[in-house]
Design a protein around this motif. Sequence first.
Motif, mmCIF file in Angstrom:
data_model
loop_
_atom_site.group_PDB
_atom_site.id
_atom_site.type_symbol
_atom_site.label_atom_id
_atom_site.label_comp_id
_atom_site.label_asym_id
_atom_site.label_seq_id
_atom_site.Cartn_x
_atom_site.Cartn_y
_atom_site.Cartn_z
ATOM 1 N N THR A 328 0.876 -1.448 0.102
ATOM 2 C CA THR A 328 0.003 0.001 0.027
ATOM 3 C C THR A 328 0.796 1.167 0.068
ATOM 4 O O THR A 328 0.414 2.194 -0.653
ATOM 5 N N ALA A 329 2.021 1.121 0.664
ATOM 6 C CA ALA A 329 3.173 2.251 0.331
ATOM 7 C C ALA A 329 3.588 2.552 -0.931
ATOM 8 O O ALA A 329 3.423 3.862 -1.528
ATOM 9 N N LEU A 330 3.779 1.454 -1.588
ATOM 10 C CA LEU A 330 4.103 1.472 -2.973
ATOM 11 C C LEU A 330 3.034 2.139 -3.781
ATOM 12 O O LEU A 330 3.009 3.007 -4.839
ATOM 13 N N LEU A 331 1.573 1.434 -3.639
ATOM 14 C CA LEU A 331 0.482 2.385 -4.248
ATOM 15 C C LEU A 331 0.366 3.859 -3.907
ATOM 16 O O LEU A 331 0.072 4.551 -4.838
ATOM 17 N N ALA A 332 0.860 4.092 -2.683
ATOM 18 C CA ALA A 332 0.492 5.821 -2.282
ATOM 19 C C ALA A 332 1.601 6.462 -3.225
ATOM 20 O O ALA A 332 1.190 7.894 -3.372
ATOM 21 N N VAL A 333 2.499 5.981 -3.712
ATOM 22 C CA VAL A 333 3.611 6.553 -4.614
ATOM 23 C C VAL A 333 3.450 6.141 -5.872
ATOM 24 O O VAL A 333 4.474 6.511 -6.587
ATOM 25 N N GLY A 334 2.273 5.732 -6.493
ATOM 26 C CA GLY A 334 1.984 5.466 -7.863
ATOM 27 C C GLY A 334 2.761 4.226 -8.282
ATOM 28 O O GLY A 334 2.454 4.059 -9.574
ATOM 29 N N TRP A 653 8.303 -2.606 7.057
ATOM 30 C CA TRP A 653 7.203 -1.683 7.581
ATOM 31 C C TRP A 653 7.438 -0.375 8.033
ATOM 32 O O TRP A 653 6.285 0.439 7.974
ATOM 33 N N ALA A 654 8.410 -0.204 8.691
ATOM 34 C CA ALA A 654 8.632 1.323 9.117
ATOM 35 C C ALA A 654 8.981 2.094 7.767
ATOM 36 O O ALA A 654 8.441 3.296 7.820
ATOM 37 N N HIS A 655 9.587 1.656 6.871
ATOM 38 C CA HIS A 655 9.721 2.425 5.623
ATOM 39 C C HIS A 655 8.384 2.777 4.725
ATOM 40 O O HIS A 655 8.239 3.966 4.354
ATOM 41 N N ALA A 656 7.577 1.706 5.055
ATOM 42 C CA ALA A 656 6.142 1.919 4.425
ATOM 43 C C ALA A 656 5.410 2.992 5.231
ATOM 44 O O ALA A 656 4.696 3.752 4.628
ATOM 45 N N GLU A 657 5.553 3.084 6.454
ATOM 46 C CA GLU A 657 4.748 3.895 7.513
ATOM 47 C C GLU A 657 5.512 5.285 7.065
ATOM 48 O O GLU A 657 4.782 6.277 7.330
ATOM 49 N N PHE A 658 6.805 5.484 7.139
ATOM 50 C CA PHE A 658 7.065 6.893 6.708
ATOM 51 C C PHE A 658 6.856 7.358 5.252
ATOM 52 O O PHE A 658 6.053 8.632 5.230
ATOM 53 N N ILE A 659 6.357 6.544 4.368
ATOM 54 C CA ILE A 659 5.875 7.029 3.019
ATOM 55 C C ILE A 659 4.575 7.293 3.425
ATOM 56 O O ILE A 659 3.891 8.552 2.944
#
Length: 779
Positions: A328-334, A653-659
């Motif tokens: 979902t973090a990757l989705l958030a950045v396209g 998970w932490a990298h995803a949370e930051f994004i």
Amino acid sequence: MSHPSAHPQPHAAEAPGRPGLKPSWTSSDKDAVTGALGGGRVRAAVGYGVVNEVYWPSSGEPQVRDLTFIVKTADGWVDIKRDCIYSLTPHEDGPLISIEHRLARDPAFSLKLEIMPSVENDSLLIRYELSGGTLYALLAPHLADSGEDNTAWIEGGVLYAQQGDASLAFLADGDFGKTSAGFVGVSDGWQDFNQNGEMTWQYGKAEHGNVALMAELTQPRGTLALAFAHHAAGAAIHARSSLQRPYALQREEFLATWQTWTSRLRLPSAGDAETARARLSAQVIRVHEGSDFSGAIVASLSVPFGQAHSSLGGYHLVWPRDMVEAATALLAVGQVNDAVRSLNYLLAAQSPDGHWPQNLYPNGEPYWSGDQLDETAFVLILMAKLRDLEQDDNFTRSALEWAAQRAAGYLARHGPVSQEDRWEENSGVSAYTLAIMIAGLVAAVPWLSAEEAQTALAIADDWNARLEGWCYVSGDDAPLAAKYGVDGYYIRIAPQAAEHPGQQDVTIANTANITVKAGELVSLDFGYLVRMGMRNAADPRIQNSLKVVDGELRCETPSGPLYYRYQHDGYGNTADGGPFLGQNDGIGRPWPLLTGERGHLAVLSGGSADEYLAAMMKSSGDGGLFPEQVWDTAPVKLFEPGKPAGSAMPLVWAHAEFIKLLWARQHQQPYEALDAVRDRYLVATPAPKVTFWTTNAPVFELTANLDLCIQGNQPFTLHFGFGDAQQWTGVQDREAALDAFGLWQVKFTAQELAGKGELHFTRRSGQNWESQDWRVKLP
């Protein structure tokens, strides 16, 4: 530093040693991670300035403990990992890792390394340049994820190792000088230098043990190739193929593939430093998706406290929860295509009964056997996010229906009590798991039949209405309320769905069986009620809980505010900085991940996320990677307050949370929330029409105007009556009817129960009666 020995040992054909030595893993903290986006299947991690784990053919299979260097100088020898000061420079366009090692006592000394996996071959390339001595490479294979029973040998100028069906070959673009294969701790190259001050041993083979290879590099600059295959000859082919093409050309190709991927990022609006960290975070997530099993993102290329034990799993496993957070973090950045691959993998990995394993190797083999209901629900949320983005046509309708029906059914049959919470330490009912499950049931609706959709929504509405009764405490159940001037708060977990959740005992895992009342234990887990779209951040219950959490779990560090998981946590370094080994002497440390979760609640409450974003960034390692935990007391050993504490780094998970926190700050809403969930619980707020009695979530008092449905996972006969426990009236039996998802139920309408006082019942399955009677107070 050591000095040369006057008595070097003679050459021997085979190395002396003890083949059965226990492996010693490398540090769990990484400075950087790298992987190629082409056909090459190698992933690598760098820690303390050297390559300290190499993965092949998937990101879940480490094959090397470390690849480090020794330098013979005019006045002795230098152990690069122990004696040097290093600086690491990540590349903006991709995970090309540049490192420079220097000696404080000798300004002329320099070792420069550049580390890059091949785009085409299963090999890792290391470009080196030395000033100030002769360089020796020291390689410690741990093939097939084990340091035991490896065999190493030298043949035709190539260094080999093999264990089972995993082999490696190590080559240089110039000929090696002296070479040796030995046993770790007895006849390896480091022991040679330690005892003799130079390379004197040249053993040709070391069989069936914990082995190490050493090679003298005759040129001060050049390229090394470390390659893998199922057979030694194949590994040599990969290594030679990588060295036959110009390194500069391969470097250009490596960066070009990453530039193409990175150019598609749509990063949230942010300052330069935040943008750079978000770009790095996206790349880190992408590196953790291996090439062998498309879409599989492991939790980390590390083993928590891996320097002290030989766990075969570590974090280089797929946790469906962590993977969906990353996707979902990757989705958030396209990066839609990446998320599509991840969902495709998860759909293929679903268990026949509908749930997803607690964790699994990228090849689909389950590792641990626990059951965390949030992990099953999270996959439904990813499905819904892609549907909202009109990307569900990447899958056949039947594949999505099949997955949704099985997953929703599993949640309906097993919720609301989860065998394990998100920290994998306690069973019970928690606001976090409930939030994910309720959202997952709503998310599944478009792929369900009409009957299934009706049941899924009815259960979701019921759990949503009863959630505070299970997870929010007040009065005598809330011993922390007076301390913080609130009337109640969400607790971390309740072992049972009970009338007085705060009075239940909770045993703290990873401690010497410390037991506290559930009402004394809080966490940030309730934040997902807001992030999933079920509660408004302005809800007094949310704000009350924030006051308690800030008072109990906030830790002020030189990096900024960081947060603990919960009080009395025992998962973390010992008091003197030693590793956590499960021996009840660990102390839980703050997690940057949780600082991101607190930042989300700040944004959604109308505040600023800036201090939380800054704290996350400052608490990272030198290479910008986010650790699992951060040191929180006075400096000790290698640890500084507010910096990585040696548990595991990076934590994907932490990298995803930051994004996602950057995204939430820009858009003033959580990325995870689904429109269907928000519309149902924040806009329409439907009152449930039925409440579901189950063994793990009994109904103690029926709310007026609600139907009562008594459910079970197998056929049963309900034997019931009204009145009181001593004298049942109107005693009769009813056979349960089969409903959606394989649920069996007996349903009473509100009108049928009105004015009856109490319902008393027990159940019979076949010839077997339950061992107790149940009671529901009626309106």
